[in-house]
Design an enzyme around this catalytic site. Structure first.
Site, mmCIF file in Angstrom:
data_model
loop_
_atom_site.group_PDB
_atom_site.id
_atom_site.type_symbol
_atom_site.label_atom_id
_atom_site.label_comp_id
_atom_site.label_asym_id
_atom_site.label_seq_id
_atom_site.Cartn_x
_atom_site.Cartn_y
_atom_site.Cartn_z
ATOM 1 N N ALA A 237 35.993 33.672 32.456
ATOM 2 C CA ALA A 237 36.651 34.042 33.712
ATOM 3 C C ALA A 237 36.775 32.832 34.625
ATOM 4 O O ALA A 237 35.908 31.956 34.661
ATOM 5 C CB ALA A 237 35.872 35.154 34.419
ATOM 6 N N SER A 238 37.851 32.792 35.396
ATOM 7 C CA SER A 238 38.175 31.702 36.319
ATOM 8 C C SER A 238 38.316 30.399 35.522
ATOM 9 O O SER A 238 39.094 30.374 34.568
ATOM 10 C CB SER A 238 37.136 31.619 37.434
ATOM 11 O OG SER A 238 37.663 30.951 38.563
ATOM 12 N N LEU A 239 37.591 29.328 35.846
ATOM 13 C CA LEU A 239 37.732 28.144 35.007
ATOM 14 C C LEU A 239 37.322 28.468 33.571
ATOM 15 O O LEU A 239 37.841 27.877 32.622
ATOM 16 C CB LEU A 239 36.900 26.979 35.543
ATOM 17 C CG LEU A 239 37.120 25.656 34.795
ATOM 18 C CD1 LEU A 239 38.552 25.156 34.963
ATOM 19 C CD2 LEU A 239 36.130 24.593 35.239
#
Length: 419
Positions: A237-239
């Site tokens: 998730a995200s980066l």
């Protein structure tokens, strides 16, 4: 959306904690009481408030353990681990602060005490990485009454820019275990204890890191624990969404879930700066010295900018804001990388993200998966805090679990009875 803190940054990090309530990562009353002790924009008050709450939760866990209350002890230890993680989070502008390592170790210790009491089997591992360096890994196996027929499908879970393996539990294993999936999570270079103890810096070629983890999982873990390597997915998730896509080129990965990841981290950062300033730096008209002086001036009046560049310098192993951007220039899926991905892929975006908006990230990533047939790629854009609209689906973890495992069930041909 109602805000507890006026600061978007503090409010987001508060919701990051509050969103784990369904999975015993926090208690609503504890969070609201703690929020009342925090001065908006003040990292010291944030640290003290969550440290105090972590100690209280840990005391409750020990009280429950002393009377044989397995469930109460488990839940309180896991809450304490999450509060300890949160306490040191905003101290990253000064990585040498001893409270960072102390709180991180306390978080790992509390979580290790909690997971042994879970309704599941959990194993800690040391993953061979380079020379004598090892990375911490953790395998979560579903309880027998949650097992699916045959070998166990498994999700390999990678962290991102600022997560720890203990926090990853709420995103992965908490939803996977009751659905019959195993999860193998790990902290790589630039994350968790490898960053704090081993001083390992984040690699932009994350596919190399995951290849080392996959070697260990396929050769040493899967045979002993009956993992199904033909149903092995990666999730971040995200980066971590970006990192999961970097790793998805490995043919051993049979499916990829990239949650709210960036297409090009430098371009996103660039879009938040005045064009004349960033373009001047890129052309050499603005020197590194001037660039660093301006950014350092901004960090003095804007804590979010201070934290982002402070954490970036620490994670990337560089000394200046200009060098942070140079590393970011390497964090990109442009140049044909997405065309190399051959496994079924779920891409998610967050309509209300103040970091990675779908129009210049998820939508373009999805279109870039040109090697995949239409049925092998899926795009989901979350909207509203209740529907996964915040970055990394903060505040909607149960929703992302539902979306992710419904898609994985379909991809891996897992059939469930209609209720």
């Amino acid at each position: 959306m109602h805000k507890v803190f006026a600061s978007d940054f503090f409010n987001f990090e508060f919701l990051r904690l509050l969103g784990t309530v369904p999975f015993q990562g926090a208690e609503v009353g504890e969070c609201l009481t703690t929020a009342g002790r925090i001065k908006d924009g003040d990292p010291e008050s944030w640290y003290r408030a969550w440290r105090d709450q972590a100690e209280k939760a840990q005391a409750l866990a020990e009280e429950a353990a002393a009377v044989g209350d397995k469930t109460g002890a488990c839940w309180a230890y896991i809450r304490a681990a999450n509060y300890w993680r949160a306490s040191e989070f905003l101290l990253h502008c000064t990585p040498k602060d001893p409270r960072i390592l102390a709180s991180s170790k306390a978080s790992v210790n509390a979580f290790d005490k909690g997971w042994v009491l879970l309704d599941a089997t959990v194993k800690n591992f040391e993953i061979p990485y380079e020379k004598d360096i090892k990375l911490p890994g953790r395998l979560y196996l579903p309880a027998p009454h949650h097992r699916l027929p045959g070998k166990i499908p498994v999700v390999l879970q990678t962290g991102g820019f600022d997560s720890t393996q203990e926090e990853l539990y709420f995103y992965g294993a908490a939803g996977a275990l009751p659905r019959g999936y195993a999860v193998f999570s790990f902290d790589g270079p630039g994350q968790g204890l490898p960053l704090r103890v081993g001083k390992l810096k984040l690699r932009t070629d994350w596919e190399y890191v995951v290849s080392q983890v996959l070697d260990f999982v396929t050769d040493d873990v899967a045979p002993e624990y009956d993992l199904d390597l033909e149903r092995l997915a990666i999730f971040g998730a995200s980066l971590g969404g970006y990192l999961s896509l970097r790793a998805a080129v490995d043919p051993r990965i049979k499916a990829c879930v990239s949650c709210d990841g960036p297409l090009d981290l430098f371009e996103i950062t660039r879009s938040r700066m005045p064009p004349w300033f960033i373009n001047g730096w890129l052309s050499g008209w603005v020197s590194d010295g001037v660039f660093n002086w301006v950014v350092d001036g901004l960090t003095a009046v804007n804590f979010q900018i201070a934290w982002e560049f402070g954490h970036g310098k620490w994670v990337f192993g560089v000394e200046t804001p200009a060098d942070v951007l140079r590393v970011m220039q390497k964090i990109s899926l442009k140049g044909g990388y997405l065309e190399k991905i051959k496994c079924p892929t779920l891409i998610t975006g967050a309509a209300d993200s103040f970091y990675f908006t779908p129009d210049i990230n998820a939508n373009i990533i999805f279109e870039g998966l040109t090697a995949l047939e239409p049925n092998d790629k899926h795009l989901w854009i979350g909207k509203g805090v209740e529907g996964g609209g915040l970055q990394a689906k903060i505040g909607a973890l149960a929703v992302v679990h539902h979306k992710m495992f419904t898609w994985l069930d379909s991809t891996f041909a897992i059939k469930r009875d209609v209720l």
